[in-house]
Scaffold this active site. Sequence first.
Site, PDB file in Angstrom:
ATOM      1  N   VAL A 173       2.311  52.632  -9.179  1.00  0.00           N
ATOM      2  CA  VAL A 173       2.281  51.782  -7.979  1.00  0.00           C
ATOM      3  C   VAL A 173       3.121  52.456  -6.909  1.00  0.00           C
ATOM      4  O   VAL A 173       4.321  52.701  -7.121  1.00  0.00           O
ATOM      5  CB  VAL A 173       2.863  50.382  -8.272  1.00  0.00           C
ATOM      6  CG1 VAL A 173       2.815  49.524  -7.009  1.00  0.00           C
ATOM      7  CG2 VAL A 173       2.135  49.708  -9.423  1.00  0.00           C
ATOM      8  N   VAL A 174       2.502  52.770  -5.785  1.00  0.00           N
ATOM      9  CA  VAL A 174       3.224  53.351  -4.649  1.00  0.00           C
ATOM     10  C   VAL A 174       2.931  52.467  -3.437  1.00  0.00           C
ATOM     11  O   VAL A 174       1.764  52.319  -3.043  1.00  0.00           O
ATOM     12  CB  VAL A 174       2.808  54.807  -4.374  1.00  0.00           C
ATOM     13  CG1 VAL A 174       3.759  55.439  -3.363  1.00  0.00           C
ATOM     14  CG2 VAL A 174       2.776  55.633  -5.654  1.00  0.00           C
ATOM     15  N   TRP A 183       8.160  52.552 -11.708  1.00  0.00           N
ATOM     16  CA  TRP A 183       8.507  51.797 -10.499  1.00  0.00           C
ATOM     17  C   TRP A 183       7.653  50.528 -10.419  1.00  0.00           C
ATOM     18  O   TRP A 183       6.504  50.534 -10.822  1.00  0.00           O
ATOM     19  CB  TRP A 183       8.265  52.657  -9.262  1.00  0.00           C
ATOM     20  CG  TRP A 183       9.354  53.661  -8.991  1.00  0.00           C
ATOM     21  CD1 TRP A 183       9.740  54.686  -9.793  1.00  0.00           C
ATOM     22  CD2 TRP A 183      10.200  53.714  -7.833  1.00  0.00           C
ATOM     23  NE1 TRP A 183      10.769  55.382  -9.216  1.00  0.00           N
ATOM     24  CE2 TRP A 183      11.070  54.811  -8.014  1.00  0.00           C
ATOM     25  CE3 TRP A 183      10.298  52.947  -6.679  1.00  0.00           C
ATOM     26  CZ2 TRP A 183      12.027  55.165  -7.072  1.00  0.00           C
ATOM     27  CZ3 TRP A 183      11.245  53.298  -5.736  1.00  0.00           C
ATOM     28  CH2 TRP A 183      12.104  54.396  -5.942  1.00  0.00           C
ATOM     29  N   SER A 210       5.557  57.874 -10.120  1.00  0.00           N
ATOM     30  CA  SER A 210       4.166  58.333 -10.054  1.00  0.00           C
ATOM     31  C   SER A 210       4.072  59.853  -9.911  1.00  0.00           C
ATOM     32  O   SER A 210       3.115  60.469 -10.401  1.00  0.00           O
ATOM     33  CB  SER A 210       3.461  57.660  -8.878  1.00  0.00           C
ATOM     34  OG  SER A 210       3.320  56.279  -9.139  1.00  0.00           O
ATOM     35  N   PHE A 211       5.066  60.443  -9.251  1.00  0.00           N
ATOM     36  CA  PHE A 211       5.040  61.893  -9.058  1.00  0.00           C
ATOM     37  C   PHE A 211       5.042  62.629 -10.399  1.00  0.00           C
ATOM     38  O   PHE A 211       4.532  63.758 -10.497  1.00  0.00           O
ATOM     39  CB  PHE A 211       6.253  62.324  -8.224  1.00  0.00           C
ATOM     40  CG  PHE A 211       6.207  63.747  -7.768  1.00  0.00           C
ATOM     41  CD1 PHE A 211       5.395  64.135  -6.707  1.00  0.00           C
ATOM     42  CD2 PHE A 211       6.982  64.713  -8.399  1.00  0.00           C
ATOM     43  CE1 PHE A 211       5.350  65.454  -6.297  1.00  0.00           C
ATOM     44  CE2 PHE A 211       6.944  66.031  -7.988  1.00  0.00           C
ATOM     45  CZ  PHE A 211       6.129  66.409  -6.940  1.00  0.00           C
ATOM     46  N   GLU A 212       5.582  62.011 -11.448  1.00  0.00           N
ATOM     47  CA  GLU A 212       5.645  62.640 -12.780  1.00  0.00           C
ATOM     48  C   GLU A 212       4.383  62.367 -13.615  1.00  0.00           C
ATOM     49  O   GLU A 212       4.255  62.896 -14.732  1.00  0.00           O
ATOM     50  CB  GLU A 212       6.876  62.142 -13.558  1.00  0.00           C
ATOM     51  CG  GLU A 212       8.200  62.730 -13.101  1.00  0.00           C
ATOM     52  CD  GLU A 212       8.698  62.178 -11.770  1.00  0.00           C
ATOM     53  OE1 GLU A 212       8.588  60.957 -11.563  1.00  0.00           O
ATOM     54  OE2 GLU A 212       9.164  62.976 -10.944  1.00  0.00           O
ATOM     55  N   HIS A 232       8.204  58.750   2.571  1.00  0.00           N
ATOM     56  CA  HIS A 232       7.351  59.868   2.138  1.00  0.00           C
ATOM     57  C   HIS A 232       6.168  59.379   1.296  1.00  0.00           C
ATOM     58  O   HIS A 232       5.714  60.065   0.379  1.00  0.00           O
ATOM     59  CB  HIS A 232       8.155  60.922   1.361  1.00  0.00           C
ATOM     60  CG  HIS A 232       9.441  61.304   2.007  1.00  0.00           C
ATOM     61  ND1 HIS A 232       9.511  61.791   3.305  1.00  0.00           N
ATOM     62  CD2 HIS A 232      10.714  61.258   1.564  1.00  0.00           C
ATOM     63  CE1 HIS A 232      10.770  62.035   3.620  1.00  0.00           C
ATOM     64  NE2 HIS A 232      11.529  61.699   2.588  1.00  0.00           N
TER      65      HIS A 232
HETATM   66  C1  DLZ Z   1      11.259  58.185  -5.040  1.00  0.00           C
HETATM   67  C2  DLZ Z   1      10.153  57.181  -5.210  1.00  0.00           C
HETATM   68  C3  DLZ Z   1       9.917  56.221  -4.219  1.00  0.00           C
HETATM   69  C4  DLZ Z   1      10.724  56.168  -2.962  1.00  0.00           C
HETATM   70  N1  DLZ Z   1       8.951  55.299  -4.356  1.00  0.00           N
HETATM   71  C5  DLZ Z   1       8.169  55.324  -5.484  1.00  0.00           C
HETATM   72  C6  DLZ Z   1       7.129  54.361  -5.653  1.00  0.00           C
HETATM   73  O1  DLZ Z   1       6.880  53.471  -4.842  1.00  0.00           O
HETATM   74  N2  DLZ Z   1       6.387  54.442  -6.784  1.00  0.00           N
HETATM   75  C7  DLZ Z   1       6.590  55.390  -7.751  1.00  0.00           C
HETATM   76  O2  DLZ Z   1       5.867  55.411  -8.748  1.00  0.00           O
HETATM   77  N3  DLZ Z   1       7.594  56.295  -7.613  1.00  0.00           N
HETATM   78  C8  DLZ Z   1       8.378  56.277  -6.516  1.00  0.00           C
HETATM   79  N4  DLZ Z   1       9.387  57.181  -6.353  1.00  0.00           N
HETATM   80  C9  DLZ Z   1       9.693  58.112  -7.480  1.00  0.00           C
HETATM   81  C10 DLZ Z   1       8.864  59.403  -7.483  1.00  0.00           C
HETATM   82  O3  DLZ Z   1       7.543  59.153  -7.941  1.00  0.00           O
HETATM   83  C11 DLZ Z   1       9.530  60.427  -8.428  1.00  0.00           C
HETATM   84  O4  DLZ Z   1       9.782  59.807  -9.664  1.00  0.00           O
HETATM   85  C12 DLZ Z   1      10.843  60.948  -7.869  1.00  0.00           C
HETATM   86  O5  DLZ Z   1      10.635  61.511  -6.603  1.00  0.00           O
HETATM   87  C13 DLZ Z   1      11.467  62.007  -8.804  1.00  0.00           C
HETATM   88  O6  DLZ Z   1      10.594  63.123  -8.919  1.00  0.00           O
END
Ligand code: DLZ
Length: 153
Positions: free
Chosen positions: A81-82, A28, A59-61, A89
């Site tokens: 980057v989030v 992302w 980032s969740f992965e 969320h």
């Molecule tokens: C879903 C999501 C959102 C809304 N925003 C971000 C973000 O700003 N940065 C990032 O790295 N990943 C984002 N994701 C994706 C989640 O990290 C993850 O890939 C999904 O929820 C699938 O598991």
Amino acid sequence: MAGYGTPSAALGTHDAGPATIGIAAASWHTEIMDALLDGARRAAADAGCTVTEVRVPGSFELPVAAQALARTCDVVVALGVVIRGETPHFEYISGATTEALARVALDESTPVGNGVLTVNTREQAVDRSGVEGASEDAGYAAAEAAIRTFRAL
Ligand code: DLZ
């Protein structure tokens, strides 16, 4: 630039530094990610490390990729980057990612640098990304922190 100063003591078994570094990178916010990746690669080159890179969707992965890398590399750095304003969320994604990365480091006894930017705005992310004029170089700093930790242990 990273500003960690000089470590005052080391336990002493890894004075030579890490030979290998795993870089786990989310996808992302591509342009900011490219800058973070550039910083982590520069830190790896400065330390003379061989690099293995894994790209994941978000980032969740990052933690599961960091865990896989920790099993084959001396140190790991996770980059992402989030952005609060662009991420529903935000707290769940940034909190779960940070906690899981810390768990990987402890479970695998491997230094894991946290290069996941959790910021309020895109401008803040750019300012930490290491691009020209930025006040921080978070990719470099996170990789350097993992490398320094390896040397200290
Ligand atoms: C879903 C999501 C959102 C809304 N925003 C971000 C973000 O700003 N940065 C990032 O790295 N990943 C984002 N994701 C994706 C989640 O990290 C993850 O890939 C999904 O929820 C699938 O598991």
